[in-house]
Design a protein around this motif. Structure first.
Motif, PDB file in Angstrom:
ATOM      1  N   ASP A 196      61.446 112.368 115.307  1.00  0.00           N
ATOM      2  CA  ASP A 196      62.569 112.597 114.385  1.00  0.00           C
ATOM      3  C   ASP A 196      62.552 114.022 113.864  1.00  0.00           C
ATOM      4  O   ASP A 196      63.589 114.659 113.720  1.00  0.00           O
ATOM      5  CB  ASP A 196      62.491 111.637 113.188  1.00  0.00           C
ATOM      6  N   PHE A 197      61.350 114.485 113.587  1.00  0.00           N
ATOM      7  CA  PHE A 197      61.211 115.865 113.124  1.00  0.00           C
ATOM      8  C   PHE A 197      61.658 116.849 114.209  1.00  0.00           C
ATOM      9  O   PHE A 197      62.486 117.728 113.977  1.00  0.00           O
ATOM     10  CB  PHE A 197      59.759 116.131 112.713  1.00  0.00           C
ATOM     11  N   LEU A 198      61.130 116.661 115.419  1.00  0.00           N
ATOM     12  CA  LEU A 198      61.476 117.560 116.524  1.00  0.00           C
ATOM     13  C   LEU A 198      62.965 117.579 116.785  1.00  0.00           C
ATOM     14  O   LEU A 198      63.550 118.605 117.106  1.00  0.00           O
ATOM     15  CB  LEU A 198      60.837 117.084 117.831  1.00  0.00           C
ATOM     16  N   MET A 199      63.523 116.420 116.723  1.00  0.00           N
ATOM     17  CA  MET A 199      64.904 116.261 117.136  1.00  0.00           C
ATOM     18  C   MET A 199      65.874 116.500 115.993  1.00  0.00           C
ATOM     19  O   MET A 199      67.065 116.280 116.119  1.00  0.00           O
ATOM     20  CB  MET A 199      65.126 114.866 117.730  1.00  0.00           C
TER      21      MET A 199
ATOM     22  N   GLN B 193      53.934 123.906 112.808  1.00  0.00           N
ATOM     23  CA  GLN B 193      55.294 123.364 112.634  1.00  0.00           C
ATOM     24  C   GLN B 193      55.236 121.881 112.278  1.00  0.00           C
ATOM     25  O   GLN B 193      55.988 121.392 111.446  1.00  0.00           O
ATOM     26  CB  GLN B 193      56.104 123.561 113.920  1.00  0.00           C
ATOM     27  N   TRP B 194      54.311 121.195 112.935  1.00  0.00           N
ATOM     28  CA  TRP B 194      54.157 119.774 112.652  1.00  0.00           C
ATOM     29  C   TRP B 194      53.639 119.567 111.225  1.00  0.00           C
ATOM     30  O   TRP B 194      54.098 118.676 110.502  1.00  0.00           O
ATOM     31  CB  TRP B 194      53.218 119.152 113.692  1.00  0.00           C
ATOM     32  N   LEU B 195      52.711 120.402 110.812  1.00  0.00           N
ATOM     33  CA  LEU B 195      52.201 120.308 109.436  1.00  0.00           C
ATOM     34  C   LEU B 195      53.315 120.583 108.425  1.00  0.00           C
ATOM     35  O   LEU B 195      53.406 119.912 107.396  1.00  0.00           O
ATOM     36  CB  LEU B 195      51.040 121.279 109.214  1.00  0.00           C
ATOM     37  N   ASP B 196      54.172 121.552 108.735  1.00  0.00           N
ATOM     38  CA  ASP B 196      55.310 121.828 107.857  1.00  0.00           C
ATOM     39  C   ASP B 196      56.178 120.583 107.702  1.00  0.00           C
ATOM     40  O   ASP B 196      56.677 120.297 106.619  1.00  0.00           O
ATOM     41  CB  ASP B 196      56.171 122.962 108.428  1.00  0.00           C
ATOM     42  N   PHE B 197      56.337 119.891 108.809  1.00  0.00           N
ATOM     43  CA  PHE B 197      57.115 118.651 108.754  1.00  0.00           C
ATOM     44  C   PHE B 197      56.429 117.629 107.863  1.00  0.00           C
ATOM     45  O   PHE B 197      57.035 117.065 106.947  1.00  0.00           O
ATOM     46  CB  PHE B 197      57.306 118.106 110.172  1.00  0.00           C
ATOM     47  N   LEU B 198      55.138 117.395 108.116  1.00  0.00           N
ATOM     48  CA  LEU B 198      54.386 116.405 107.327  1.00  0.00           C
ATOM     49  C   LEU B 198      54.426 116.729 105.849  1.00  0.00           C
ATOM     50  O   LEU B 198      54.497 115.858 104.997  1.00  0.00           O
ATOM     51  CB  LEU B 198      52.908 116.413 107.710  1.00  0.00           C
ATOM     52  N   LYS B 202      59.854 121.993 105.037  1.00  0.00           N
ATOM     53  CA  LYS B 202      61.210 122.183 105.562  1.00  0.00           C
ATOM     54  C   LYS B 202      62.225 121.408 104.718  1.00  0.00           C
ATOM     55  O   LYS B 202      63.303 121.876 104.455  1.00  0.00           O
ATOM     56  CB  LYS B 202      61.301 121.695 107.003  1.00  0.00           C
ATOM     57  N   GLN B 203      61.813 120.240 104.339  1.00  0.00           N
ATOM     58  CA  GLN B 203      62.684 119.403 103.525  1.00  0.00           C
ATOM     59  C   GLN B 203      63.038 120.120 102.225  1.00  0.00           C
ATOM     60  O   GLN B 203      64.198 120.192 101.840  1.00  0.00           O
ATOM     61  CB  GLN B 203      61.940 118.108 103.207  1.00  0.00           C
ATOM     62  N   ALA B 204      62.015 120.684 101.624  1.00  0.00           N
ATOM     63  CA  ALA B 204      62.224 121.418 100.382  1.00  0.00           C
ATOM     64  C   ALA B 204      63.175 122.600 100.603  1.00  0.00           C
ATOM     65  O   ALA B 204      64.110 122.805  99.851  1.00  0.00           O
ATOM     66  CB  ALA B 204      60.881 121.911  99.848  1.00  0.00           C
TER      67      ALA B 204
END
Lengths: 208, 208
Positions: A196-199, B193-198, B202-204
């Motif tokens: 979901d994040f990637l996409m 990038q994955w850590l940013d997602f977790l 990015k949401q912020a």
């Protein structure tokens, strides 16, 4: 799998020993002892330990690819992302159902051997085609900017094997607490969240 | 590493063979041949193949943990997420610098042996403490809702080993195209990038 119980008994014993001690660390004698059969029966069925390995790997991958191809061809509705997610679920489900053999095969695939190279041009090429294809399709319509397509595909493939190559750690911390079914659900959920994040699905949601 | 060139030559030969053929698949004779030394010299230095393994693993993990502890203690500024990201960078950098041995050791750790159990209570426990600690700290201030902390920690740990347990695939598709340095940078970026997602960075950003 159904026809010959003692043949299957040998394969099960071998899977369990290969899983614990690796292919090179297991002797035909060990397998015969564990399966309670005579060494000569193993020679009769499989010629050698290598023959047994090839038989078991073929059994594992043929059934795996058959199932994935069926699942893929039966999926019609849903977005390309949904289809990819469903494929991920089916892959983890299959690997978990054959937990010991999955652990063993993924370890063996990290060696540099003739066997691995043969695997790479047959089963692994087919598996790769299926996964890449599903992934590229989903990426086409959903991709978040700034991600490197090759790296994230490999990372997805990494997620599909992590519980099996780091099986001691997963066993200690997680897997022991759940049935296979619950583990599959919970693990797949984390992979889906990452997809979901990637996409950029979440991103789209937030923008609304 | 510096004092005894022929000892180190044996270790390098062993690393390379263990990497290609696994520990069980390599004989002391193979190592002696590759290092161009007499078998008796290996016995003299290490007693046995197991002794050589323990020596090499100790060398690898002592230097690894020493570096990680230094790096960690020298990081002062930055958010807990920045610190975690820096740790990830240093881990991948070390593993990539010792590429063959990293591949070998991660494969070996998936076995179920006395050696693995010994590793688990010593080096792996220390490594786990460092990584979990950095991860928990970052999670405290940044966590995105709906994620299972145990699963995502294991997934992070998976990302730290994926290029080494799936090394044939990475080699084919990626690693061959880059120097170690460039690979480390590009790979670490995808983990970040994955850590940013977790961590919902990015949401912020999107909410602002």
């Amino acid at each position: 799998m159904k026809k010959n119980p003692s043949k299957q008994k040998v394969i099960n014993a071998a899977s369990s020993l290969f899983y614990q001690k690796g292919f090179s660390g297991t002797s035909v004698r060990d397998i015969a002892d564990k399966a309670s059969v005579n060494v000569s029966l193993i020679s009769y069925y499989f010629k050698s330990k290598q023959g047994l390995l090839e038989y078991a790997v073929t059994q594992y991958y043929e059934a795996y690819l058959k199932r994935m191809e069926e699942v893929w061809s039966q999926m019609e509705e849903g977005s390309s992302l949904d289809r990819l997610k469903q494929l991920v679920f089916e892959i983890i489900k299959y690997k978990q159902e054959h937990h010991q053999f999955s652990c063993f095969i993924h370890r063996e695939l990290s060696l540099d051997s003739v066997f691995v190279r043969e695997m790479a041009v047959t089963y692994l090429a087919k598996e790769n085609y299926l996964i890449s294809n599903a992934f590229q399709e989903a990426l086409k319509s959903h991709r978040r900017k700034g991600l490197d397509a090759v790296f994230i595909l490999l990372q997805l493939k990494g997620m599909l094997v992590t519980p099996y190559v780091m099986q001691n750690e997963w066993k200690d911390k997680v897997v022991g607490d759940y049935s296979h079914d619950v583990f599959v659900k919970k693990y797949v959920k984390t992979v889906h969240q990452w997809l979901d994040f990637l996409m950029a699905e979440k991103q789209a949601e937030l923008k609304e």
